[in-house]
Design a protein around this motif. Structure first.
Motif, mmCIF file in Angstrom:
data_model
loop_
_atom_site.group_PDB
_atom_site.id
_atom_site.type_symbol
_atom_site.label_atom_id
_atom_site.label_comp_id
_atom_site.label_asym_id
_atom_site.label_seq_id
_atom_site.Cartn_x
_atom_site.Cartn_y
_atom_site.Cartn_z
ATOM 1 N N ASN A 42 0.825 -1.212 0.000
ATOM 2 C CA ASN A 42 0.000 0.000 0.000
ATOM 3 C C ASN A 42 0.855 1.256 0.000
ATOM 4 O OD1 ASN A 42 -2.434 -1.362 -0.121
ATOM 5 N ND2 ASN A 42 -2.589 -1.528 2.093
ATOM 6 N N ASN A 43 1.936 1.257 0.757
ATOM 7 C CA ASN A 43 2.838 2.406 0.756
ATOM 8 C C ASN A 43 3.467 2.574 -0.616
ATOM 9 O OD1 ASN A 43 5.869 3.347 1.051
ATOM 10 N ND2 ASN A 43 4.674 4.362 2.653
ATOM 11 N N ASP A 46 0.926 4.101 -2.888
ATOM 12 C CA ASP A 46 0.723 5.527 -2.588
ATOM 13 C C ASP A 46 1.822 6.386 -3.189
ATOM 14 O OD1 ASP A 46 -1.585 4.958 -1.172
ATOM 15 O OD2 ASP A 46 -0.625 5.071 0.799
ATOM 16 N N LYS A 49 1.473 6.551 -6.946
ATOM 17 C CA LYS A 49 0.362 7.428 -7.332
ATOM 18 C C LYS A 49 0.790 8.893 -7.277
ATOM 19 C CE LYS A 49 -3.795 8.443 -8.518
ATOM 20 N NZ LYS A 49 -4.063 8.417 -9.945
ATOM 21 N N ARG A 50 1.525 9.283 -6.227
ATOM 22 C CA ARG A 50 2.007 10.665 -6.135
ATOM 23 C C ARG A 50 2.957 10.993 -7.270
ATOM 24 N NH1 ARG A 50 3.414 10.790 0.142
ATOM 25 N NH2 ARG A 50 4.602 9.067 -0.670
#
Length: 82
Positions: A42-43, A46, A49-50
């Motif tokens: 998940n990290n 994230d 995505k950024r």
């Protein structure tokens, strides 16, 4: 000391690994797998995505130019934002 391990990845995990390398978050596949193991999937998603969002904005501004500032902004308000 490190050990060599052979693993099988899903298409999704393989894409995450490649994106970590593409965005230069890690240098290679080994570092990507270690990153995912340390920080979690998940990290990794994230941060990818950024990076994708930042790249999309950069490409948009390179193609279309920077957005115009509203004409009603004063010099002081512009300096406060800098």
């Amino acid at each position: 000391m490190s050990k060599v391990v052979s693993i099988r990845l899903s298409d999704n995990e393989f894409n995450i690994m490649n994106k970590l390398i593409f965005f230069k978050i890690v240098k290679n596949k080994t570092d990507a797998i270690n990153y995912i193991l340390e920080h979690g999937v998940n990290n990794a998603k994230d941060i990818i995505k950024r990076k994708e969002t930042a790249q999309e904005l950069l490409e948009k501004y390179l193609n279309e130019g920077l957005p115009e500032l509203p004409s009603n902004l004063s010099d002081i308000s512009i300096m406060e934002r800098e």
